[in-house]
Design a protein around this motif. Structure first.
Motif, PDB file in Angstrom:
ATOM      1  N   MET A   1      -5.005   1.301   1.558  1.00 49.05           N
ATOM      2  CA  MET A   1      -4.784   2.552   0.848  1.00 49.05           C
ATOM      3  C   MET A   1      -5.936   3.525   1.033  1.00 49.05           C
ATOM      4  O   MET A   1      -5.916   4.631   0.502  1.00 49.05           O
TER       5      MET A   1
ATOM      6  N   ALA B   1       0.830  -1.203   0.000  1.00 44.90           N
ATOM      7  CA  ALA B   1       0.000   0.000   0.000  1.00 44.90           C
ATOM      8  C   ALA B   1       0.865   1.254   0.000  1.00 44.90           C
ATOM      9  O   ALA B   1       0.619   2.200  -0.756  1.00 44.90           O
TER      10      ALA B   1
ATOM     11  N   LYS C   1       1.101   3.929  -3.002  1.00 44.67           N
ATOM     12  CA  LYS C   1       0.654   5.274  -2.670  1.00 44.67           C
ATOM     13  C   LYS C   1       1.721   6.309  -3.028  1.00 44.67           C
ATOM     14  O   LYS C   1       1.417   7.401  -3.506  1.00 44.67           O
TER      15      LYS C   1
END
Lengths: 153, 699
Positions: B604, B300, B304
């Motif tokens: 996320m 994640a 990101k």
């Protein structure tokens, strides 16, 4: 009153006579656990997986005992005999053979179902345990001893 | 309306279609006439003498399997004379048959065992010693135990007629008769195992299954096969979370009882020692095992941090996973760059057929192939790449006199069944069709089947050609893998969303993504590194896979995913038929791709729904039914195991033609892309070494 007393004394004398008579008879109860108990031949105790005259396991892992078992306590994994690893006389043998004595009800159906007379009831019965995990017996614990002077495998 | 005839069976007035065999007519009316050698669809043998019946005015008993019903026929199948005949027949069959049922693999599902139990005598009058012949190993997957054989010749016939291989024959005579393989002591064939499956006794046994367990010890799960795009159903026999064998004796799928080597033996990747069962994260340029929490957080965070993302989907994962993946990409990551390895040009086909009615559909199903009066096959080699299609064509040619026309770059095995075949130079397949125009114009309805050789503008030309034919022309495009079609239908494409609807913003295709400067990749169940150079270290790569493939090795976060037999969901085969995939077993440590994606989505902070692992597959399926055009299919039919065609013809499909991206991996019967590498049975057979995948590409 007097006759009552006499009657009672007579009854005690009769009873004591039986007791005295039995006192000198041989005992019929067994001295377990100080002596091993005597069994009828058909007593159904902990199972024994038999071997044939050559020391090979009689079990061919046909799963019929597991199929017959009403309490579903037999677990088998089968595999094939090979030239250099011959375990049973048939085409295959039990790689894993477990009996879960937490569940076994000693009904003997497995013994009846066995087509090769491999599984039998032995006379061992002292298997109580504080830990249920120890009650799952593996093949190594169930197998009969290898006969003396058996030909090398 | 077929002509009916009246006949009398066991004093009951019955009717049957004219020409029906007595044994079939009895079965249709609920009367069982036992038989070993009779097999629906195969030539008649009358070898086993088990189906004897008593026909009026005949001095002797007759075989019901070779006797068509006739008007006014009077038949008994259940009198004293027949009982004696059956007992004697079984006594003869058991003359040399060993009574080793306890060790025989067939014990418990053996037709001979059942018959003897039901119709046989209690004892035998034979005192002679039984003839013994040692067991033979014909190949790593086929073993033959001659004494058990009852000489019904089913194996010989299925191999000759059904498979068109003819690898089995007969040697010697009388009690010494033996089935022999084509190479004397071993087999060289397609290793499909149909002979093992069709054997009524334990004479032919499977190398992968023998002596391991017994039929009543297992649970049976019928689920679509994980390999090619045909969508055969394989019934997995599972014991203790382990697949013991695959077969399809229950004929639960589109394939009837047919399975090729991949369907029957190609399940062992599930138990491969090379399966990854723990997530891994790259630390100091090395992939080290870690916990799921750690790995999901790392994935994640990496995704990101990146500004541009590329997403690559799989042709093996379920529709639900592919749908969720494109949702994850488009709504979560907000990237238009999503693609998968394409092996058939479905968008071009849907576009060329735009505006056609849903019924009768211009897209053919697998059953249509079986029933069509004529088939035109352009490109592909179904014997290797689509074994069920080849089986269906052979069956239709044999039993329904179907006419097969072939245009191919090489002479393929199906040419043996063809009415006419032409060798075409690469790219000239469509021009070659003109040679068949007159012949095809005489056919009633034609099903046109084409491989990856026909793509882009050629499909428009092909449909134009099909339109000039009289009758109702239907089309099938052949794609490689179990859910290649599903990946396209679910919109794992840069230019198209689910249901062939144009994507809001067109993204980069697979080759552009990998050549471009994207900062992060999410690769689910695909192995693009096998064909493309992915520069490790340049981009952040998250991979979900079962094995440490070339792509998995360059991953920054590697998440172990569950295989196709380890999850529920739906898959769409190359004919567009949707089938339900059933959970067969669980493998410790692996999570389904859908669960992994939903975990990353949650980490996320994306709200994509379907967060509960227990119900997410059904939730996404409901969303597909609601929102994907053509997928509003009858759930009840799907849930009861049927294959339901998706209606994917919905008007024009404005797509970007990339014919150069469409290529088949030309898998043989013994390869299955990256997945096939982990199937030990596929590489164990001798034929696998001779028929290597020429291009060596896949997945």
């Amino acid at each position: 009153m007097i006759s009552d007393t006499l009657n009672t004394a007579g009854a005690i004398a009769k009873g004591m006579a039986t007791t005295l008579k039995e006192l000198f008879q041989p005992t019929i109860t067994e001295d377990y656990p100080f002596e091993p108990p005597n069994f009828e031949g058909r007593f159904r105790g902990v199972h024994v997986l038999q071997r044939d005259a050559n020391g090979l396991e009689k079990c061919v892992a046909c799963f019929l005992c597991a199929a017959a078992c009403p309490s579903n306590c037999i677990y088998i994994e089968a595999t094939e005999n090979t030239g250099d690893n011959r375990v049973s006389a048939g085409d295959r043998y039990a790689k894993v053979y477990n009996i879960d004595y937490n569940r076994c009800i000693f009904c003997g159906y497995c013994v009846e179902a066995c087509p090769t007379d491999a599984i039998t009831h032995g006379h061992d019965f002292e298997i109580a345990s504080y830990e249920t995990g120890t009650l799952v017996y593996r093949k190594e614990q169930l197998l009969a001893k290898e006969p003396q002077g058996a030909p090398a495998k | 309306m077929p002509e009916l005839v009246k006949f009398k069976l066991n004093d009951k007035e019955l009717t049957a279609e004219k020409g029906t065999l007595l044994i079939e007519a009895a079965r249709q009316n609920g009367v069982e006439i036992p038989a070993f050698c009779y097999y629906p669809g195969l030539s008649l043998q009358a070898a086993c003498r088990m189906c004897l019946v008593d026909i009026e005015k005949r001095p002797k008993l007759a075989t019901a399997c070779t006797e068509p019903v006739m008007e006014g026929m009077v038949v008994w199948s259940d009198n004293e004379k027949i009982h004696t005949a059956r007992k004697t027949t079984l006594e003869f069959l058991l003359t040399n048959h060993p009574l080793d049922c306890p060790v025989c693999d067939k014990g418990g599902e053996c037709e001979l065992q059942d018959m003897v139990f039901r119709y046989g005598a209690g004892g035998s009058r034979f005192v002679e010693e039984k003839l013994h012949v040692p067991e033979q190993k014909w190949s790593p997957v086929v073993y033959y135990d001659a004494p058990r054989c009852i000489l019904c010749y089913r194996c010989i016939r299925i191999c000759n007629e059904g498979m068109g291989v003819g690898a089995l024959g007969l040697n010697y005579r009388g009690v010494n008769s033996e089935i022999v393989p084509n190479k004397g002591d071993h087999l060289e064939c397609e290793e499909c195992g149909m002979c093992i499956d069709i054997c009524p006794v334990g004479a032919l046994t499977s190398g992968a299954y023998r002596y391991q367990t017994r039929p009543w010890e297992m649970t049976y799960v019928a689920t679509p096969c994980a390999h090619c795009g045909d969508g055969c159903k394989v019934t997995l026999s599972v014991r203790n979370n382990q697949i013991m064998r695959g077969n399809n004796r229950d004929a639960s799928g589109l394939n009837g009882e047919f399975l090729c080597i991949k369907g029957r033996y190609g399940y062992d990747f599930t138990h491969s020692a090379e399966r990854i069962t723990k997530p891994r994260v790259r630390k100091n340029d090395e992939l080290v095992e870690c916990t799921w929490t750690e790995a999901i957080a790392a994935a994640a965070a990496g995704l990101k941090a990146a500004k541009t993302h590329g997403v690559i989907g799989s042709t093996h994962t379920t529709n639900e996973e592919n749908f969720f993946l494109q949702k994850f990409a488009r709504q979560g990551l907000k990237t238009p760059h999503i693609d998968h390895r394409r092996s058939a040009d479905f968008p071009a086909l849907m576009d060329a057929l735009a505006g056609r009615p849903a019924t009768p559909s211009a897209l053919a199903t697998s059953r249509d192939v079986l029933e069509a009066p004529a088939v035109l096959l352009i490109g592909n080699n179904p014997t290797d790449q689509h074994p069920m299609l080849a089986w269906n064509i052979r069956t239709a040619v044999r039993l329904r006199k179907q006419h097969l026309y072939i245009v191919n770059r090489a002479s393929i095995p199906l040419v043996a069944q063809a009415e006419a075949a032409k060798i075409a130079k690469a790219g000239e397949e469509i021009e070659e069709l003109e040679r068949f125009r007159d012949a095809l114009a005489k056919e009633k309805d034609v099903v046109i089947i084409f491989g990856s050789e026909v793509k882009g503008a050629d499909i428009t030309k092909l449909v134009a050609f099909g339109d000039t034919l009289p009758g109702h022309t239907r089309y099938i495009a052949l794609a490689d893998n179990a859910n290649s079609r599903g990946a396209v239908d679910m919109g794992v494409l840069p230019d198209l969303g689910p249901g062939y609807q144009p994507a809001a913003q067109a993204g980069m295709a697979l080759d552009e993504m990998l050549a471009g400067n994207l900062e992060a990749f999410l690769i689910v169940g695909a192995n693009p590194a096998r064909r493309y150079l992915i520069q490790a270290g340049k981009a952040f790569v998250v991979v979900q896979d079962m094995f440490l493939t070339e792509t998995a090795q360059i991953a920054d976060v590697l998440l172990p995913s569950a295989g196709p037999y380890e999850k529920g969901g739906t898959v769409t085969n190359t004919y567009g038929e949707v089938q339900r995939q059933k959970l067969g077993l669980l493998v410790n440590g692996a999570k389904t791709d859908l669960e992994i994606l939903s975990l990353i989505a949650r980490a996320m902070g994306f709200d994509l729904g379907a967060a509960n692992a227990a119900t997410q597959s059904n939730e996404v399926f409901e969303e597909i039914r609601r929102s994907v055009k053509g997928y509003n299919i009858a759930a009840a039919a799907l849930w009861t195991g049927s294959a339901v065609p998706a209606v994917t013809l919905n008007g024009a499909v404005p797509h970007r033609d990339r014919p150069d991206l469409i290529a088949s991996s030309n898998d043989t019967l013994f390869t299955s892309g990256t997945l096939g590498r982990y199937c030990s049975a596929l590489s164990a057979v001798a034929e696998a070494k001779e028929r290597k995948n020429p291009e060596g590409i896949g997945k």
